[in-house]
Design a protein around this motif. Sequence first.
Motif, PDB file in Angstrom:
ATOM      1  N   MET A 173     -12.316   3.925  -2.663  1.00  0.00           N
ATOM      2  CA  MET A 173     -11.606   3.265  -1.563  1.00  0.00           C
ATOM      3  C   MET A 173     -12.304   1.961  -1.206  1.00  0.00           C
ATOM      4  SD  MET A 173     -10.612   4.671   2.233  1.00  0.00           S
ATOM      5  CE  MET A 173      -9.404   5.839   1.607  1.00  0.00           C
ATOM      6  N   TYR A 174     -11.506   0.926  -1.003  1.00  0.00           N
ATOM      7  CA  TYR A 174     -12.021  -0.387  -0.636  1.00  0.00           C
ATOM      8  C   TYR A 174     -11.405  -0.846   0.685  1.00  0.00           C
ATOM      9  CZ  TYR A 174     -13.714  -0.614  -5.421  1.00  0.00           C
ATOM     10  OH  TYR A 174     -14.370  -0.355  -6.598  1.00  0.00           O
ATOM     11  N   ARG A 175     -12.179  -1.627   1.401  1.00  0.00           N
ATOM     12  CA  ARG A 175     -11.727  -2.179   2.679  1.00  0.00           C
ATOM     13  C   ARG A 175     -11.393  -3.651   2.503  1.00  0.00           C
ATOM     14  NH1 ARG A 175     -14.238  -1.702   8.711  1.00  0.00           N
ATOM     15  NH2 ARG A 175     -13.857  -3.832   9.419  1.00  0.00           N
ATOM     16  N   ILE A 176     -10.290  -4.085   3.121  1.00  0.00           N
ATOM     17  CA  ILE A 176      -9.850  -5.471   3.077  1.00  0.00           C
ATOM     18  C   ILE A 176      -9.784  -5.993   4.508  1.00  0.00           C
ATOM     19  CG2 ILE A 176      -7.986  -7.033   2.409  1.00  0.00           C
ATOM     20  CD1 ILE A 176      -7.148  -4.956   0.333  1.00  0.00           C
ATOM     21  N   GLU A 177     -10.396  -7.145   4.761  1.00  0.00           N
ATOM     22  CA  GLU A 177     -10.476  -7.680   6.118  1.00  0.00           C
ATOM     23  C   GLU A 177      -9.218  -8.437   6.519  1.00  0.00           C
ATOM     24  OE1 GLU A 177     -12.837  -6.652   7.943  1.00  0.00           O
ATOM     25  OE2 GLU A 177     -13.959  -5.755   6.292  1.00  0.00           O
ATOM     26  N   ILE A 178      -8.079  -7.811   6.345  1.00  0.00           N
ATOM     27  CA  ILE A 178      -6.801  -8.366   6.772  1.00  0.00           C
ATOM     28  C   ILE A 178      -5.893  -7.198   7.102  1.00  0.00           C
ATOM     29  CG2 ILE A 178      -6.002  -8.550   4.377  1.00  0.00           C
ATOM     30  CD1 ILE A 178      -4.314 -10.948   5.234  1.00  0.00           C
ATOM     31  N   GLY A 179      -5.204  -7.265   8.229  1.00  0.00           N
ATOM     32  CA  GLY A 179      -4.421  -6.121   8.696  1.00  0.00           C
ATOM     33  C   GLY A 179      -3.087  -6.510   9.299  1.00  0.00           C
ATOM     34  N   TYR A 232      -4.167  -1.129   9.017  1.00  0.00           N
ATOM     35  CA  TYR A 232      -4.637  -0.987  10.392  1.00  0.00           C
ATOM     36  C   TYR A 232      -4.487  -2.344  11.073  1.00  0.00           C
ATOM     37  CZ  TYR A 232      -6.634   3.294   8.464  1.00  0.00           C
ATOM     38  OH  TYR A 232      -6.803   4.509   7.851  1.00  0.00           O
ATOM     39  N   GLU A 233      -4.816  -2.425  12.347  1.00  0.00           N
ATOM     40  CA  GLU A 233      -4.603  -3.661  13.087  1.00  0.00           C
ATOM     41  C   GLU A 233      -5.412  -4.823  12.513  1.00  0.00           C
ATOM     42  OE1 GLU A 233      -2.438  -4.556  15.463  1.00  0.00           O
ATOM     43  OE2 GLU A 233      -1.547  -2.589  15.095  1.00  0.00           O
ATOM     44  N   THR A 234      -6.710  -4.595  12.280  1.00  0.00           N
ATOM     45  CA  THR A 234      -7.581  -5.697  11.870  1.00  0.00           C
ATOM     46  C   THR A 234      -8.060  -5.608  10.431  1.00  0.00           C
ATOM     47  OG1 THR A 234      -9.519  -4.513  12.717  1.00  0.00           O
ATOM     48  CG2 THR A 234      -8.401  -6.042  14.227  1.00  0.00           C
ATOM     49  N   TYR A 235      -7.745  -4.531   9.736  1.00  0.00           N
ATOM     50  CA  TYR A 235      -8.171  -4.367   8.351  1.00  0.00           C
ATOM     51  C   TYR A 235      -7.217  -3.408   7.638  1.00  0.00           C
ATOM     52  CZ  TYR A 235     -10.062   0.184   9.740  1.00  0.00           C
ATOM     53  OH  TYR A 235     -10.193   1.462  10.207  1.00  0.00           O
ATOM     54  N   SER A 236      -7.408  -3.254   6.332  1.00  0.00           N
ATOM     55  CA  SER A 236      -6.615  -2.325   5.533  1.00  0.00           C
ATOM     56  C   SER A 236      -7.535  -1.647   4.525  1.00  0.00           C
ATOM     57  CB  SER A 236      -5.492  -3.067   4.782  1.00  0.00           C
ATOM     58  OG  SER A 236      -4.691  -3.799   5.668  1.00  0.00           O
ATOM     59  N   THR A 237      -7.069  -0.529   3.955  1.00  0.00           N
ATOM     60  CA  THR A 237      -7.818   0.141   2.899  1.00  0.00           C
ATOM     61  C   THR A 237      -6.909   0.351   1.695  1.00  0.00           C
ATOM     62  OG1 THR A 237      -7.273   2.368   3.743  1.00  0.00           O
ATOM     63  CG2 THR A 237      -9.331   1.356   4.527  1.00  0.00           C
ATOM     64  N   VAL A 238      -7.513   0.315   0.516  1.00  0.00           N
ATOM     65  CA  VAL A 238      -6.765   0.488  -0.718  1.00  0.00           C
ATOM     66  C   VAL A 238      -7.616   1.269  -1.702  1.00  0.00           C
ATOM     67  CG1 VAL A 238      -7.589  -1.737  -1.574  1.00  0.00           C
ATOM     68  CG2 VAL A 238      -5.567  -0.704  -2.623  1.00  0.00           C
ATOM     69  N   GLU A 239      -6.975   2.151  -2.467  1.00  0.00           N
ATOM     70  CA  GLU A 239      -7.670   2.917  -3.491  1.00  0.00           C
ATOM     71  C   GLU A 239      -7.426   2.284  -4.856  1.00  0.00           C
ATOM     72  OE1 GLU A 239      -7.383   7.331  -1.370  1.00  0.00           O
ATOM     73  OE2 GLU A 239      -6.508   7.009  -3.356  1.00  0.00           O
ATOM     74  N   LEU A 240      -8.523   2.082  -5.601  1.00  0.00           N
ATOM     75  CA  LEU A 240      -8.464   1.526  -6.948  1.00  0.00           C
ATOM     76  C   LEU A 240      -9.222   2.438  -7.903  1.00  0.00           C
ATOM     77  CD1 LEU A 240      -9.178  -2.240  -6.156  1.00  0.00           C
ATOM     78  CD2 LEU A 240      -6.971  -1.180  -6.634  1.00  0.00           C
TER      79      LEU A 240
END
Length: 588
Positions: free
Chosen positions: A481-487, A518-526
């Motif tokens: 799982m990775y976190r992306i700083e855009i939501g 999410y409001e301020t970030y998102s998560t994605v599985e790769l």
Amino acid sequence: MTTEVSFIDLGLSEDILNALNDLGFSKPSPIQSECIPLLLKGNDVLGMAQTGSGKTAAFSIPFLMNIDANLKAPQLLVLAPTRELAMQVADACSEYSKYMKGIKVLALYGGQRYDVQLRALKQGPQIVVGTPGRLLDHLNRKTLDLSNLKGLVLDEADEMLRMGFIDDVESIMATIPENHQTALFSATMPAPIRRITKRFMHNPKEVQIKGTNQTAPDIDQSYWLVRGMRKNEAIVRFLEAEDFDAAIIFVRTKSATLDVAEVLEKHGYSCAALNGDMTQQLREQTLDRLRNGRLDILIATDVAARGLDVERISLVINYDITLDSESYVHRIGRTGRAGRAGRAILFVDSRERRLLKNIEQTIKKPIPEVGLPSKELLEKRRLAKFTQQVQKQLESSDLEQYQTLLSQIQADSGTDLETLATALLKLAQGERPLILPPDPVFKPSRDTRDFDGRGGERRLRGDNRETPKRRERRDVGDMDMYRIEIGKENGVEVRHIVGAIANEADISSRYIGNIKLYETYSTVELPKGMPKDILKHFEKVRVLNQPMKMSLVSGAASDAKRGRKSNKFDASDKGGAKKRGRPSAPKF
């Protein structure tokens, strides 16, 4: 009896005919024979054909015939689903127009700096090839002017639909002046694609080309699943383990031909790059060196290798897998000429298994997997070569002089002769050590076969394997799982994230796992074990003009599957995972 059509019969200009002749094109393919006359007459064309059928020439050649070289503005726009395909189409257009003075071709895609693209746009390219996201960005910034557009091409429209780009495509098409000619190509014709044809195309002429059922030549084929080490390290091992007269290594891009050539030269191989930037004279000189034995390895792109026929080639390595199965058949057909035995090895990344299956369907037989040449095999082959060199020196006539030196060294060192000989052996091995470090350890995949140095298969393992129960749709195993700083507050949608990741990393969308906004970030599985260079690149990739700043979340994917709450952090927790000892992503 049907008359065979030539490119001359299609009424093409002398400049284009000369370019096609340089590329080794002797006659048009079925889709070229049908599409070129229709497009030259000004018709919109709807083509249904598989990748590799020759459709790039089918649409670019007739549009080139109508380009005004004196008008420094985009006159042909080609939309492609991936940056790789965009670069390939742009390279092909450059090849076809190389004798046409004043024609400029520009590829626009994500991952390339905007200032570089802006400078190129100011030079007035007549042909622009790009991915939907980056093209839409330029249109919104008003840095791409399509007011003089004469032709529009949608290449692999169904792939753009599958990757979530179809809304961007419609937005782009809605901004284009009505007075233009459109060509759309797709392997399938789902409803959203049909909607585009009805909305934006004017009485299109339909051309449907059925895929040819090709069978594989009589060539010993195998593939290696890229893992345990990088391709550059692996290719040196495979070349050392194979017995070949001459070899050709296929890569996707011009820059890769130079990169791989540099690696092989450092390891002592006589090699050269062959790409579209070379003049015809330099190309012929390179091929002559290969024919007469002064060159042993050629690193080439598909376009540059067209028409290549050298009997010495007994080994083909597909460093980069082809995007279409028919090109693979053409590639490996470069070996096994004149009744000689042929050998072909295909490097397959974990995210490219779908392409491997397409190839197997085309050639109507499975391609066995081969293991990386082991340290024991390489040590055995190196020792054998070293022994031959020693044996040759034993036949020299001046050994007595060196025996005197040896006695002197032994007396000065005060060591016994066996220890001294061992030290000299270590010194004489040079840059290719006779003793190698242990091989990387990884779990065996399906249908793994031992490599015996001759392309043979000693024993088959995994015949009784069980089909994995989880993630059958993607067939990529464990996910990170990775976190992306855009939501959500940035207006991001799932399709934006899918499009950015698929395009920037050339990953099929089916390999992208769950995405949560999410409001301020998102998560994605790769897929587990994403290459570090791709992850580093994602730190700079922008979505909706916002940087992704992708980072690995430690154990998040596995924790989530066990029902644990692994997302208890907020946007202010930047760098926190690193402080807690987040592990780095392993190599493939």
